[in-house]
Design a protein around this motif. Structure first.
Motif, mmCIF file in Angstrom:
data_model
loop_
_atom_site.group_PDB
_atom_site.id
_atom_site.type_symbol
_atom_site.label_atom_id
_atom_site.label_comp_id
_atom_site.label_asym_id
_atom_site.label_seq_id
_atom_site.Cartn_x
_atom_site.Cartn_y
_atom_site.Cartn_z
ATOM 1 N N GLY A 157 0.830 -1.199 0.000
ATOM 2 C CA GLY A 157 0.000 0.000 0.000
ATOM 3 C C GLY A 157 0.860 1.243 0.000
ATOM 4 N N ASP A 158 0.535 2.184 -0.899
ATOM 5 C CA ASP A 158 1.255 3.447 -0.998
ATOM 6 C C ASP A 158 0.222 4.552 -1.169
ATOM 7 O OD1 ASP A 158 3.056 5.447 -1.232
ATOM 8 O OD2 ASP A 158 3.954 4.787 -3.120
ATOM 9 N N GLY A 159 -0.207 5.154 -0.066
ATOM 10 C CA GLY A 159 -1.273 6.138 -0.154
ATOM 11 C C GLY A 159 -2.592 5.469 -0.510
ATOM 12 N N ASN A 160 -3.198 5.948 -1.601
ATOM 13 C CA ASN A 160 -4.458 5.365 -2.061
ATOM 14 C C ASN A 160 -4.243 4.215 -3.032
ATOM 15 O OD1 ASN A 160 -6.006 7.188 -0.573
ATOM 16 N ND2 ASN A 160 -5.934 8.735 -2.192
ATOM 17 N N ASN A 161 -2.990 3.964 -3.417
ATOM 18 C CA ASN A 161 -2.680 2.876 -4.351
ATOM 19 C C ASN A 161 -2.390 1.598 -3.573
ATOM 20 O OD1 ASN A 161 -2.872 4.630 -6.561
ATOM 21 N ND2 ASN A 161 -0.739 5.285 -6.316
ATOM 22 N N VAL A 162 -3.143 0.580 -3.873
ATOM 23 C CA VAL A 162 -2.967 -0.723 -3.213
ATOM 24 C C VAL A 162 -2.734 -1.778 -4.283
ATOM 25 C CG1 VAL A 162 -4.022 -2.477 -1.749
ATOM 26 C CG2 VAL A 162 -4.423 -0.058 -1.275
ATOM 27 N N LYS B 265 -0.358 -4.991 -10.826
ATOM 28 C CA LYS B 265 -1.627 -4.746 -10.160
ATOM 29 C C LYS B 265 -2.676 -5.707 -10.664
ATOM 30 C CE LYS B 265 -0.978 0.135 -9.110
ATOM 31 N NZ LYS B 265 -1.576 1.482 -9.211
#
Length: 227
Positions: free
Chosen positions: A42-47, A108
Motif C-alpha cells: 500500500g502506498d497512499g491510495n494505491n494498493v 496490479k
C-alpha cells in the motif's frame, strides 16, 4: 508505504524502520535478510495485491538480535487418573528492523470485467430427427471411507496436535508409527507447548497392533510423552 509480508510462517504488516519480532531465523545477528513473499503493498491510495504474491516485490530487513519470549505455562490434567503435568515454554524469537520495501515489477490485479448474460438463441424448427437415447449418467466416484484413528490416545497428544497431524496427512496410528519424531516436531511447530515426540511412533505402533494393555502399562510410566 506499507506491506503485508509472510515471515517464518506468519503474516506481518510492516513499514520502513519498524521493528518486528518473528519466529527464530537462521540468519546471524547483524546480517541482512530479504523476504519475497509479499502479499500486499500500500502506498497512499494505491494498493497492489498479489496472486498470491507480488512479482518483483521484496522486503529487506536487518537482524538485530535473537532472544526468547515470555514464559508460557502449559498445564495438563487427566480426570480420575491422577495425571498432572506442568511445563514452561519460551518461544525462540528474532528481532528484525525493516530497512526497505521494494515494489519494482509489481503487477496490479486487473479489475474484473462485467460479463453480460447471453441471450437465449431461438433455433428454427427443423425436421425432427429420430430421438436419440439419453446417455446413461456416469456414477460419481466414491469417496474414500477410511476413518481416522483417535490420535489423542497417544500420551502427549491433545486435540490441537491431533487435528494438526490429520491436516498434515497423519490420520491413523499406522501413519504415526511410520513417521519420524523429527518430522512430527516440524509439523506441530506452530502448536504452543514443549512437546516431546520421541515415544509417539512407538506408542502408535502398539495402538495399531491392538496391544492396548501393553500401551496403557507403558503410558502409566510416561510423563507428558517423555520416558
Amino acid at each position: 508505504m506499507y506491506a503485508i509480508v509472510e515471515i517464518a510462517g506468519h503474516q506481518f504488516k510492516v513499514e520502513k524502520d519498524q521493528k518486528v519480532f518473528v519466529n527464530r531465523l537462521s540468519t546471524e545477528e547483524g546480517k541482512k535478510v530479504s523476504f519475497d513473499n509479499v502479499l500486499l503493498i500500500g502506498d497512499g491510495n494505491n494498493v497492489t495485491l498479489g496472486a498470491p504474491a507480488i512479482d518483483g516485490a521484496q522486503v529487506s530487513a536487518k537482524v538485530l538480535k535473537h532472544l526468547k519470549g515470555d514464559k508460557v505455562i502449559v498445564f495438563k490434567k487427566k480426570r480420575r487418573k491422577g495425571y498432572r503435568v506442568k511445563n514452561g515454554h519460551r518461544q525462540s524469537l528474532t528481532e528484525i528492523v525493516i530497512e526497505s520495501i521494494v515494489a519494482s515489477g509489481a503487477k496490479k490485479a486487473a479489475p474484473k470485467k462485467e460479463t453480460k448474460k447471453a441471450e437465449p438463441k431461438v433455433e428454427a424448427k427443423a425436421a425432427a430427427p429420430k430421438a436419440e437415447k439419453a446417455a446413461p449418467k456416469k456414477a460419481a466416484p466414491k469417496k474414500a471411507t477410511g476413518k481416522a484413528d483417535d490420535l489423542k490416545k497417544i500420551e502427549g497428544i491433545g486435540p490441537k496436535i491431533a487435528s494438526t497431524l490429520v491436516e498434515a496427512g497423519i490420520a491413523t496410528f499406522a501413519d504415526l508409527a511410520k513417521a519420524k519424531p523429527e518430522a512430527i516436531s516440524e509439523i506441530i511447530a506452530g502448536v504452543r507447548g514443549n512437546h516431546v515426540t520421541d515415544t509417539w511412533p512407538a506408542q502408535a505402533k502398539l495402538a495399531a497392533d491392538g496391544k492396548w494393555d501393553e500401551l496403557k502399562k507403558w503410558q502409566d510410566e510416561l510423563d507428558g510423552g517423555k520416558a
